[in-house]
Design a protein around this motif. Structure first.
Motif, PDB file in Angstrom:
ATOM      1  N   ALA A 248       0.831  -1.209   0.000  1.00  0.00           N
ATOM      2  CA  ALA A 248       0.000   0.000   0.000  1.00  0.00           C
ATOM      3  C   ALA A 248       0.864   1.256   0.000  1.00  0.00           C
ATOM      4  O   ALA A 248       0.596   2.209  -0.753  1.00  0.00           O
ATOM      5  CB  ALA A 248      -0.934  -0.010   1.205  1.00  0.00           C
ATOM      6  N   ILE A 249       1.905   1.273   0.841  1.00  0.00           N
ATOM      7  CA  ILE A 249       2.807   2.426   0.897  1.00  0.00           C
ATOM      8  C   ILE A 249       3.504   2.624  -0.447  1.00  0.00           C
ATOM      9  O   ILE A 249       3.560   3.747  -0.982  1.00  0.00           O
ATOM     10  CB  ILE A 249       3.856   2.227   2.008  1.00  0.00           C
ATOM     11  N   THR A 250       4.025   1.549  -1.000  1.00  0.00           N
ATOM     12  CA  THR A 250       4.775   1.633  -2.255  1.00  0.00           C
ATOM     13  C   THR A 250       3.897   2.150  -3.392  1.00  0.00           C
ATOM     14  O   THR A 250       4.327   2.995  -4.191  1.00  0.00           O
ATOM     15  CB  THR A 250       5.355   0.255  -2.616  1.00  0.00           C
ATOM     16  N   ARG A 251       2.678   1.685  -3.474  1.00  0.00           N
ATOM     17  CA  ARG A 251       1.774   2.128  -4.544  1.00  0.00           C
ATOM     18  C   ARG A 251       1.440   3.611  -4.404  1.00  0.00           C
ATOM     19  O   ARG A 251       1.373   4.339  -5.397  1.00  0.00           O
ATOM     20  CB  ARG A 251       0.495   1.285  -4.523  1.00  0.00           C
ATOM     21  N   ALA A 252       1.242   4.067  -3.178  1.00  0.00           N
ATOM     22  CA  ALA A 252       0.946   5.490  -2.969  1.00  0.00           C
ATOM     23  C   ALA A 252       2.156   6.351  -3.328  1.00  0.00           C
ATOM     24  O   ALA A 252       2.013   7.413  -3.950  1.00  0.00           O
ATOM     25  CB  ALA A 252       0.522   5.728  -1.520  1.00  0.00           C
ATOM     26  N   GLN A 253       3.345   5.907  -2.929  1.00  0.00           N
ATOM     27  CA  GLN A 253       4.551   6.657  -3.274  1.00  0.00           C
ATOM     28  C   GLN A 253       4.721   6.767  -4.785  1.00  0.00           C
ATOM     29  O   GLN A 253       5.011   7.851  -5.316  1.00  0.00           O
ATOM     30  CB  GLN A 253       5.779   5.984  -2.651  1.00  0.00           C
ATOM     31  N   LYS A 254       4.533   5.667  -5.490  1.00  0.00           N
ATOM     32  CA  LYS A 254       4.693   5.672  -6.945  1.00  0.00           C
ATOM     33  C   LYS A 254       3.651   6.568  -7.614  1.00  0.00           C
ATOM     34  O   LYS A 254       3.913   7.172  -8.650  1.00  0.00           O
ATOM     35  CB  LYS A 254       4.598   4.255  -7.490  1.00  0.00           C
ATOM     36  N   ALA A 255       2.466   6.653  -7.016  1.00  0.00           N
ATOM     37  CA  ALA A 255       1.398   7.482  -7.587  1.00  0.00           C
ATOM     38  C   ALA A 255       1.705   8.967  -7.510  1.00  0.00           C
ATOM     39  O   ALA A 255       1.058   9.774  -8.192  1.00  0.00           O
ATOM     40  CB  ALA A 255       0.076   7.186  -6.872  1.00  0.00           C
ATOM     41  N   LEU A 256       2.694   9.341  -6.671  1.00  0.00           N
ATOM     42  CA  LEU A 256       3.049  10.750  -6.505  1.00  0.00           C
ATOM     43  C   LEU A 256       4.340  11.114  -7.237  1.00  0.00           C
ATOM     44  O   LEU A 256       4.791  12.254  -7.162  1.00  0.00           O
ATOM     45  CB  LEU A 256       3.210  11.074  -5.012  1.00  0.00           C
ATOM     46  N   ARG A 257       4.916  10.167  -7.965  1.00  0.00           N
ATOM     47  CA  ARG A 257       6.203  10.393  -8.627  1.00  0.00           C
ATOM     48  C   ARG A 257       6.041  11.015 -10.005  1.00  0.00           C
ATOM     49  O   ARG A 257       4.991  10.904 -10.650  1.00  0.00           O
ATOM     50  CB  ARG A 257       6.956   9.063  -8.765  1.00  0.00           C
ATOM     51  N   ASP A 258       7.112  11.643 -10.465  1.00  0.00           N
ATOM     52  CA  ASP A 258       7.241  12.108 -11.858  1.00  0.00           C
ATOM     53  C   ASP A 258       6.107  13.038 -12.282  1.00  0.00           C
ATOM     54  O   ASP A 258       5.659  12.989 -13.430  1.00  0.00           O
ATOM     55  CB  ASP A 258       7.310  10.907 -12.811  1.00  0.00           C
ATOM     56  N   GLY A 259       5.646  13.867 -11.354  1.00  0.00           N
ATOM     57  CA  GLY A 259       4.616  14.830 -11.702  1.00  0.00           C
ATOM     58  C   GLY A 259       3.209  14.287 -11.736  1.00  0.00           C
ATOM     59  O   GLY A 259       2.262  15.027 -12.047  1.00  0.00           O
ATOM     60  N   LYS A 260       3.027  13.005 -11.414  1.00  0.00           N
ATOM     61  CA  LYS A 260       1.677  12.425 -11.464  1.00  0.00           C
ATOM     62  C   LYS A 260       0.776  12.985 -10.370  1.00  0.00           C
ATOM     63  O   LYS A 260      -0.445  12.930 -10.482  1.00  0.00           O
ATOM     64  CB  LYS A 260       1.742  10.899 -11.369  1.00  0.00           C
ATOM     65  N   ALA A 261       1.372  13.496  -9.288  1.00  0.00           N
ATOM     66  CA  ALA A 261       0.549  14.059  -8.205  1.00  0.00           C
ATOM     67  C   ALA A 261      -0.184  15.310  -8.675  1.00  0.00           C
ATOM     68  O   ALA A 261      -1.383  15.466  -8.438  1.00  0.00           O
ATOM     69  CB  ALA A 261       1.417  14.382  -7.001  1.00  0.00           C
TER      70      ALA A 261
END
Length: 344
Positions: A248-261
């Motif tokens: 869950a943590i890893t998926r949330a972190q990846k969702a905020l990377r590379d401008g996706k946030a």
């Protein structure tokens, strides 16, 4: 008469839908364990994979002057992992500056723990959105239309993830206190993809967090700190997590990377001037971040949106508002000056 009855029925249906989405919100506030004007109430949330869950909202309100109108601005604070809201000094500072202060103890944390719970466990970070949204609903009902969302550590990750997905109109700024935007595990980070895959297949598989008590020793008055808190809610030694939690943590972190946030509101990104390693307490643990890599906080925090203000806090601990007095006093001044510059 029939049209009136139909309108009433439709209104009741809408209220029912709202409560199902945002949790069963009661109007009963009771004195909180913090005392000094803090009060709390539980919210029954829709069942999740464990069954019934609750969240808890804590608040302390500005006392309005006789010649003033209702205060329409407020703060909502989201705590981190192995944590709960006990930072009353922070809440008091916001109240003194004219902000109604609210905090949420997320499901399976602190005041929201119920018998049989696995503390802190989660399988999808978006499950916390219900807990945050319920607090926002309460604040809106109190006439609060301008809200500053504050998140610490895992709560910083949760807050940024929530804002990036939900964009509530009432939230005007985001303050991140040492947000957990990346793992800090050294060579063990190479295991994260495998553990995340395991979390999909066997989410309850336990993962050790190690034996260190250094961070707790830097905080607690009985050791080398100046704070007291319930160690049955915020453990001295971090408990094991599950593979599902890691996923869950890893998926949330990846969702905020590379401008996706793409968070469009102003962000204040706060982090210590240094990190410190080691499982045993040293004096450096009281003047540095003993949990996360501050370089990663800055690197990934800058990707969250176009309006990010970075603030490196000299001598700050992981939870910056629990740092030494000579650190947190300038920090509070900086925070309120930043809010003033942003018109908040």
């Amino acid at each position: 008469m029939q049209r009136h009855t139909l309108r009433t029925l439709l209104a009741l249906i809408l209220v029912s839908i709202t409560l199902q989405l945002s949790g069963q919100v009661s109007d009963r506030w009771v004195p909180d364990i913090l005392g000094d004007g803090y009060e709390m109430r539980h919210i029954e949330q829709p069942d999740d994979y464990t069954g019934p869950v609750i969240s808890t909202v804590i608040r302390k309100l500005v006392t309005p002057r006789i010649d003033s109108t209702t205060v329409n601005r407020g703060v909502l604070y989201v705590h981190g992992f192995n944590d709960y809201f006990f930072q009353a000094e922070m809440g008091d500072r916001f109240v003194e500056h004219g902000y109604n202060f609210y905090a949420v103890d997320l499901r399976r944390y602190g005041r929201s723990l119920v018998k049989g719970d696995k503390p802190f466990d989660i399988r999808d970070m978006s499950s916390y959105f219900q807990d945050i949204d319920s607090a926002l609903v309460i604040m809106k009902r109190q006439g609060i239309t301008e809200i500053i969302l504050i998140g610490h550590s895992t709560g910083g990750l949760t807050s940024a993830y929530f804002e990036s997905r939900c964009h509530p109109e009432a939230i005007k700024a985001l303050i991140l206190n040492s947000p957990f935007l990346d793992w800090n595990l050294g060579w063990k980070e190479r295991l994260i993809p495998a553990i995340s895959l395991l979390g999909k297949i066997w989410p309850s598989f336990k993962i050790s967090q190690g034996m260190s008590t250094a961070y707790a020793e830097s905080l607690l008055k009985q050791y080398h700190g100046e704070w007291t808190y319930r160690t049955d809610w915020k453990f001295i030694q971090s408990p094991p997590v599950t593979a599902g939690w890691v996923r869950a943590i890893t998926r949330a972190q990846k969702a905020l990377r590379d401008g996706k946030a793409d968070i469009r509101i102003p962000i204040l990104l706060l982090y210590s001037s240094a990190s410190v390693d080691g499982s045993d307490w040293t004096p450096e643990h009281n003047r540095a971040d003993g949990v996360l890599d501050v370089k990663d906080i800055k690197k990934y925090g800058m990707e969250l949106g176009p309006d990010v203000t970075c603030a490196k806090v000299e001598g700050g601990m992981h939870d910056l508002v629990l740092s030494a007095k000579d650190v947190r006093e300038p920090l509070y001044r900086y925070i309120f000056a930043w809010l003033a510059r942003k018109g908040l």
